[in-house]
Enzyme design. Sequence first.
Site, PDB file in Angstrom:
ATOM      1  N   HIS A 169      -4.668  12.410  14.198  1.00 17.76           N
ATOM      2  CA  HIS A 169      -5.035  13.198  15.379  1.00 17.76           C
ATOM      3  C   HIS A 169      -4.148  14.440  15.496  1.00 17.76           C
ATOM      4  O   HIS A 169      -2.945  14.375  15.251  1.00 17.76           O
ATOM      5  CB  HIS A 169      -4.824  12.384  16.663  1.00 17.76           C
ATOM      6  CG  HIS A 169      -5.886  11.378  16.944  1.00 17.76           C
ATOM      7  ND1 HIS A 169      -5.866  10.113  16.418  1.00 17.76           N
ATOM      8  CD2 HIS A 169      -6.996  11.453  17.728  1.00 17.76           C
ATOM      9  CE1 HIS A 169      -6.916   9.441  16.861  1.00 17.76           C
ATOM     10  NE2 HIS A 169      -7.629  10.230  17.647  1.00 17.76           N
ATOM     11  N   ASN A 200       2.465   9.938  10.168  1.00 17.91           N
ATOM     12  CA  ASN A 200       1.605   9.645  11.308  1.00 17.91           C
ATOM     13  C   ASN A 200       2.178   8.518  12.166  1.00 17.91           C
ATOM     14  O   ASN A 200       2.137   8.576  13.405  1.00 17.91           O
ATOM     15  CB  ASN A 200       0.211   9.270  10.797  1.00 17.91           C
ATOM     16  CG  ASN A 200      -0.798   9.078  11.926  1.00 17.91           C
ATOM     17  OD1 ASN A 200      -0.714   9.734  12.958  1.00 17.91           O
ATOM     18  ND2 ASN A 200      -1.744   8.182  11.711  1.00 17.91           N
TER      19      ASN A 200
END
Length: 315
Positions: A169, A200
């Site tokens: 994201h 991440n």
Amino acid sequence: MYVTHGNTNVTHDYHFMNKRNLFVLLTATLLTLGACRNSSPQSANNTDEATEFFDAESASEAQGNTNDAYSRTDNANTGKQRNGQPAITQYELPAPLKNKPELILRREAYTVSYNKTTRNPNWVAWHLTKSHTYGRYNREKEIFTEDTSVGTPRATDDDYYTSRYDRGHMCPAGDNKWSNTAMTESFLFTNVCPQNHGLNKYEWNDLEMLCRDWAREYGSVDIVCGPIYYGQGMQKTIGRNKVWVPDAFFKVVLCRKGASKAIGFIYRNEGRKQLMENAVCTVDEVERITGIDFFPSLKDDVEERVEAEATLSRW
């Protein structure tokens, strides 16, 4: 007093006229006046229509001028206009890009500059408020979704399936718990880049949580993040749709409470541990590397000052 009817002279003594006769005379007079008024209905209607047309045209012209003014503001800053109110200045939005493909996508919680060549965003920007760091909507039931608002080829889930990269994201799900729509839109692939799993899970996640802490502390912050490519056209890609793999990621954060301040971060897209202190850089440095002009809506002197400074301890 004499009233003449044809050749006959009739004398009326009004001193002896009773109230009933007076009433009859007044009634007849009013009926005569009414008939005269209605004898030219076209003129009356034309007057009413002209007045109505003038009012409508004036209102339309005034509204049109107002909307044009707001539209110019909206286009200059790509701001939001609601119910005829002036556009809201969106300080988080970078200036339009000049050296790469750009398609602006509006979402409920964020704005994307999409690049059809890389199949990734150039940048994702959002205004994160304290209230937006809380909410009852979670990511458990969400799935990453192909964004049909952009042309093909575009990123799909299949591109990531055997790539060994996470669907990272840019605007995180954790910033979108306040709205079901915002949460769902955060899982569009136009808000996603191929990201190393270690980055991440650890460093990038730590930075996302830190930004939420800042939003709670200061009331709100403006955030922009996105990919960095050093390959100059020889970029590694994943999947059938050849989604570019970033070499690094940037994030810039602006706080406008009190004396404005800003800070930048650059993390390599790899799994080796990276200290946050080593990732800190000025917004000017991020601009030099990415070619993106951040926070152009700030006053020039403020923008120049905050973009040249980067001190993590001041936050």
